[in-house]
Design an enzyme around this catalytic site. Structure first.
Site, PDB file in Angstrom:
ATOM      1  N   CYS A  91       0.848  -1.188   0.000  1.00  0.00           N
ATOM      2  CA  CYS A  91       0.000   0.000   0.000  1.00  0.00           C
ATOM      3  C   CYS A  91       0.883   1.238   0.000  1.00  0.00           C
ATOM      4  CB  CYS A  91      -0.891  -0.014   1.240  1.00  0.00           C
ATOM      5  SG  CYS A  91      -2.022   1.374   1.355  1.00  0.00           S
ATOM      6  N   HIS A 133      -9.219  -3.436  -2.347  1.00  0.00           N
ATOM      7  CA  HIS A 133      -8.247  -2.742  -1.496  1.00  0.00           C
ATOM      8  C   HIS A 133      -8.556  -1.244  -1.453  1.00  0.00           C
ATOM      9  CE1 HIS A 133      -3.951  -2.065  -0.089  1.00  0.00           C
ATOM     10  NE2 HIS A 133      -4.295  -0.851  -0.509  1.00  0.00           N
ATOM     11  N   GLU A 134      -8.760  -0.643  -2.621  1.00  0.00           N
ATOM     12  CA  GLU A 134      -9.033   0.799  -2.671  1.00  0.00           C
ATOM     13  C   GLU A 134     -10.381   1.139  -2.047  1.00  0.00           C
ATOM     14  OE1 GLU A 134      -6.634   2.686  -3.171  1.00  0.00           O
ATOM     15  OE2 GLU A 134      -5.334   1.186  -4.070  1.00  0.00           O
ATOM     16  N   HIS A 137     -10.153   1.559   1.598  1.00  0.00           N
ATOM     17  CA  HIS A 137      -9.680   2.896   1.991  1.00  0.00           C
ATOM     18  C   HIS A 137     -10.846   3.868   2.141  1.00  0.00           C
ATOM     19  CE1 HIS A 137      -5.343   2.652   2.037  1.00  0.00           C
ATOM     20  NE2 HIS A 137      -5.322   2.046   0.864  1.00  0.00           N
TER      21      HIS A 137
END
Length: 178
Positions: A91, A133-134, A137
Site C-alpha cells: 500500500c 483494497h481501494e 480505503h
C-alpha cells in the site's frame, strides 16, 4: 496537474470514511488527474482519495504494465463477490510492507466514470483485488487491518520511527503497491 501528498499509516486521517461525490465536475476531474499523477509517481497501481486527505469516494487504478489503462471509479459499489484468493498486497500508505491478504477472487462493481457516466465492471485477479483494497480505503480500512494485532503494531512502530527519521521507504514493487 499536481502531485499530492500521500498519508502514511498510522495517520488517523486514513481512518475517515469518504463521502459520496454529488456531482462529477471539473474539480473532481482535476482531483482524478492529480491522483493519477501521484499514483504513477509513487509508483503504485491504485490510489483512493482518502489516501491524499480528500474524503470523497474516488479511486484510480491502473494495473497495466505500461500505465496505459487508467480506470476511474467514483462512488463505487461492489454488487457481487465470488470465490476467494490470497494475494500479496502492499500500500502506498504503508510503504515498504507487503503481506498476504485474502479477498474475493471475482467482483462486479458499479461506479461513475470521470465524466459522471455510470458503468458496471466484472473482473478477477489483480484488478479485483485492487478494487477491493481501494474501496476499503474509502471506508477507513487498511490492508494491515487484515493482519494480526501483533504484526500490525510492529509495522506501525517501524513506520513511526522511519517517519521521525525522515526515512520512509519508497514502494519499488509497483505490481503490489496498491
Amino acid at each position: 496537474m499536481a502531485k499530492l501528498e500521500i498519508l502514511h499509516f498510522p495517520d488517523p486521517r486514513l481512518r475517515k470514511r469518504a463521502v459520496p461525490v454529488d456531482k462529477v465536475d471539473d474539480e473532481i476531474r482535476r482531483l482524478v488527474d492529480d491522483m493519477f499523477e501521484t499514483m504513477y509517481d509513487a509508483p503504485g497501481i491504485g490510489l483512493a482519495a482518502t489516501q491524499v486527505n480528500v474524503q470523497r469516494q474516488v479511486i484510480v487504478i491502473d494495473v497495466s504494465e505500461n500505465n496505459d489503462q487508467p480506470l476511474v471509479f467514483i462512488n463505487p459499489e461492489i454488487l457481487d463477490r465470488v470465490g476467494e484468493e490470497e494475494m500479496q498486497e502492499g500500500c502506498l500508505s504503508v510503504p515498504g510492507y507487503f503481506e498476504t491478504v485474502r479477498r474475493a477472487d471475482r467482483v462486479r462493481v458499479r461506479a461513475l466514470d470521470r465524466n459522471g457516466e455510470p458503468f458496471e465492471l466484472e473482473t478477477d485477479g489483480l484488478l479485483a483485488v485492487c478494487i477491493q483494497h481501494e474501496m476499503d480505503h474509502l471506508d477507513g480500512k487498511l490492508f494491515v487491518d487484515y493482519l494480526s494485532p501483533l504484526k500490525r503494531n510492529r509495522i506501525q512502530k517501524k513506520l513511526e520511527k522511519l517517519t521521525r527519521q525522515g526515512a520512509l521507504p519508497k514502494n519499488i514493487d509497483r505490481q503490489h503497491a496498491i
